[in-house]
Design a protein around this motif. Sequence first.
Motif, short mmCIF file in Angstrom:
data_model
loop_
_atom_site.label_atom_id
_atom_site.label_comp_id
_atom_site.label_asym_id
_atom_site.label_seq_id
_atom_site.Cartn_x
_atom_site.Cartn_y
_atom_site.Cartn_z
N LEU A 221 6.41 -15.47 6.97
CA LEU A 221 5.50 -16.21 6.31
C LEU A 221 4.05 -16.63 7.15
O LEU A 221 3.00 -16.99 6.16
N ILE A 222 4.11 -16.35 8.06
CA ILE A 222 2.75 -16.61 8.90
C ILE A 222 1.80 -15.44 8.29
O ILE A 222 0.63 -15.69 7.93
N PRO A 223 2.43 -14.29 8.39
CA PRO A 223 1.08 -13.16 7.98
C PRO A 223 1.03 -13.42 6.34
O PRO A 223 0.03 -12.77 6.17
N TYR A 224 1.93 -13.53 5.94
CA TYR A 224 1.89 -13.80 4.36
C TYR A 224 0.86 -14.69 3.83
O TYR A 224 0.09 -14.43 3.02
N THR A 225 0.87 -16.09 4.67
CA THR A 225 -0.26 -16.97 4.39
C THR A 225 -1.53 -16.48 4.84
O THR A 225 -2.58 -16.86 3.88
N VAL B 103 4.69 -5.11 9.58
CA VAL B 103 4.80 -6.61 8.81
C VAL B 103 3.59 -6.81 8.22
O VAL B 103 3.66 -7.61 7.18
N TRP B 104 2.49 -6.72 8.78
CA TRP B 104 1.31 -7.20 8.43
C TRP B 104 0.78 -6.43 7.13
O TRP B 104 0.25 -6.77 6.16
N VAL B 105 1.37 -5.10 7.33
CA VAL B 105 0.92 -4.19 5.95
C VAL B 105 1.64 -4.89 4.86
O VAL B 105 1.23 -4.85 3.75
N GLN C 271 2.20 -7.25 -0.43
CA GLN C 271 3.10 -8.04 -1.08
C GLN C 271 2.10 -9.08 -1.66
O GLN C 271 2.10 -9.46 -3.00
N ILE C 272 1.01 -9.62 -1.31
CA ILE C 272 0.21 -10.73 -1.87
C ILE C 272 -0.76 -10.15 -2.82
O ILE C 272 -1.01 -10.80 -3.70
N PHE C 273 -1.32 -8.95 -2.57
CA PHE C 273 -2.19 -8.35 -3.39
C PHE C 273 -1.44 -7.78 -4.68
O PHE C 273 -2.04 -8.18 -5.62
N PHE C 274 -0.29 -7.27 -4.59
CA PHE C 274 0.39 -6.81 -5.79
C PHE C 274 0.93 -8.08 -6.40
O PHE C 274 1.14 -8.13 -7.78
N SER C 275 1.16 -9.28 -5.85
CA SER C 275 1.90 -10.46 -6.46
C SER C 275 0.65 -11.09 -7.14
O SER C 275 0.88 -11.41 -8.44
N LEU C 276 -0.53 -11.11 -6.63
CA LEU C 276 -1.48 -12.08 -7.24
C LEU C 276 -2.14 -11.06 -8.37
O LEU C 276 -2.56 -11.60 -9.64
N GLY C 277 -2.48 -9.93 -8.35
CA GLY C 277 -2.55 -8.94 -9.11
C GLY C 277 -4.12 -8.75 -9.46
O GLY C 277 -4.29 -8.32 -10.77
N PRO C 278 -5.15 -8.91 -8.53
CA PRO C 278 -6.31 -8.06 -8.98
C PRO C 278 -6.12 -6.85 -8.90
O PRO C 278 -5.50 -6.01 -8.25
N GLY C 279 -7.26 -6.18 -9.67
CA GLY C 279 -7.18 -4.63 -9.89
C GLY C 279 -6.57 -4.08 -10.95
O GLY C 279 -6.83 -2.98 -11.23
N PRO D 137 -12.39 -6.69 1.98
CA PRO D 137 -12.50 -5.40 1.88
C PRO D 137 -11.93 -4.62 3.12
O PRO D 137 -11.15 -3.47 2.87
N LEU D 138 -12.17 -5.20 4.21
CA LEU D 138 -11.37 -4.60 5.47
C LEU D 138 -9.76 -4.77 5.38
O LEU D 138 -9.07 -3.70 5.81
N LEU D 139 -9.23 -5.76 4.81
CA LEU D 139 -7.86 -5.68 4.68
C LEU D 139 -7.43 -4.86 3.83
O LEU D 139 -6.38 -4.03 4.00
N LEU D 140 -7.89 -4.46 2.63
CA LEU D 140 -7.70 -3.59 1.71
C LEU D 140 -7.72 -2.18 2.32
O LEU D 140 -6.88 -1.50 1.98
N LEU D 141 -8.79 -2.02 2.99
CA LEU D 141 -8.92 -0.67 3.60
C LEU D 141 -7.79 -0.42 4.64
O LEU D 141 -7.27 0.87 4.77
N PHE D 142 -7.45 -1.49 5.54
CA PHE D 142 -6.24 -1.31 6.49
C PHE D 142 -5.27 -1.06 5.64
O PHE D 142 -4.30 0.00 6.12
#
Length: 632
Positions: free
Chosen positions: A120-124, A327-329, A334-342, A548-553
Amino acid sequence: ETEPLTSKKDVSDCNKGEDCKENGLLVRNPKSALRLVEDGNKVHPSQGDKGEAAQISNGYSAVQSSVPCNGMGELMELEDRETWSKKIDFLLSVIGYAVDLGNVWRFPYICYQNGGGAFLIPYTIMAIFGGIPLFYMELALGQYHRNGCISIWRKICPIFKGIGFAICIVDLYIASYYNTIMAWAFYYLISSFTAELPWTSCTNPWNTGNCTNYFSKDNISWSLHSISPAEEFYTRHVLQVHKSEGLDDLGGISWQLTLCLLLIFTIVYFSIWKGVKTSGKVVWVTATFPYIILFILLVRGATLPGAWRGVLYYLKPDWQKLLATEVWVDAAAQIFFSLGPGFGVLLAYASYNKFHNNCYQDALVTSTVNCMTSFVSGFVIFTVLGYMAEMRNKEVSEVAKDTGPSLLFITYAEAIANMPASTFFAIIFFLMLLTLGLDSTFAGLEGLITGVLDEFPHVWGKRRELFVLALIIVCFLGSLATLTFGGAYVVKLFEEYATGPAVLTVVFLEAVAVSWFYGITQFCNDVKEMLGSAPGWYWRVCWVAISPLLLLFVTSSFLSNPPQLRLFDYDYPYWTTVVGYCIGSSSIICIPIYMVYRLIVTPGTLKERILKSITPETGTEIPFGDIRMNAV
């Protein structure tokens, strides 16, 4: 230097019924109907009461949206864009889109796989610095520019218009496999209307000698080759994967699943064919019903013996996991696909909002609801897994080995079948899965429909019903491969490759185009026009650099370590990785292709072509009372 819109200067110079235009500035009577004449220089207000006039600077064209000038002095009708009937329709639609089947099966599995409560820490963190800022950005873009995912780029940065086409292709891929999972759920729903659920016994025609019902009252020994009746019902009766050799031999088409999918697409068509006016009403059921069922299942699960074992396994933190990059990946993905931008959905839905709607508040509310739903779904799933472990006299880790749809259609279905009132709980559970999937399908297709209709209004603007019908037919035909006996293998392949890296790349380029080409200052000014206040430094830093850096990572991690796919007892051959990358790149390739095309067709030197291609082509209509101004 221009006068403010509310200025009363020179109002007295405008007499009733006379021309009201001086020094290139338009003075408008709010109650008058503007008529444009051929020279384009005079504006004649009709007879009406005098009211407060407003001066519009030369930097804007001010004409009523109902009577704009086409440059030839002719009258041309321009209809106002459709809007949501109520604010709650928009909120429920966005929540219904963001909360889908993945919240029920993907989040709980990823959570316990990556350290339980520690995850839950990296997720938040990923939600705060990545997911929510991008979610807010798309809502603001759609609401301000009021266009779909293709034509909006003319107002932002034309050379990135290929992003819109890439989004449409990704949405088509999703519609071709996501609805098949709902067809499975629909088949389960139909099969649940019996006194005894068919996946509780080993006496059915599809069962094998390895079928072992450990819930039987007889003393049954569970061996290495034992298979539960729920697993055989899913694999041998619903999917019939035993009739397929793999991706190179998919076998025939299941007529039962074909009929289920046909009915689902029929429901989808009549829910979205008229636009957000109809879909906004349907989501009152499809977006709220899952929460009622989740609450019922949570209460039921909490009262089962052994439920505490599942909750403990779900939340027990493994702090060492936080040191692992994976874990961080997983948290970011998970959060990107869950919220659904893009996916173009947030752009489309927000484009039907009123101009001054508080999209900032909407972003915070809907993203919080989505994250909390994922968290609560974990309790719903793991209380039942704890019960299963108690009944089998095993560890929860051994019971919770199923992932993805199997977690719902095998493990959870089996647990429900052995509860009191199993038929009732099976019916409401699979109804919940259907409603979770339906509003996500509404959203995905609406993102594509709005994008195409806004880009080609002269072709499809008055033929929405016909275009939606054609789209539904294309999606149904595209789904036929997933309805074969080996269709589950195709669904898995598309789920892993067709959407993951493609959507991450789209969102990355979208964030770069808005923050660096359109300009973060300009974007924040747009938000200020809508909401009255500009976004703070936190949002600016996230949009410009952190997100953008998180997405690139995440994208780089995926590409460097492609998933090794395995489903049931089938290991995907090596060539499926190549096929998967080809499927994923088939949408992304639209972006560089359009960039090259744009530079070729734009006249001038290379430098002039580049400058023209990154400069917005058209202004955005900004409503001010009854006037629409084109910001240029």
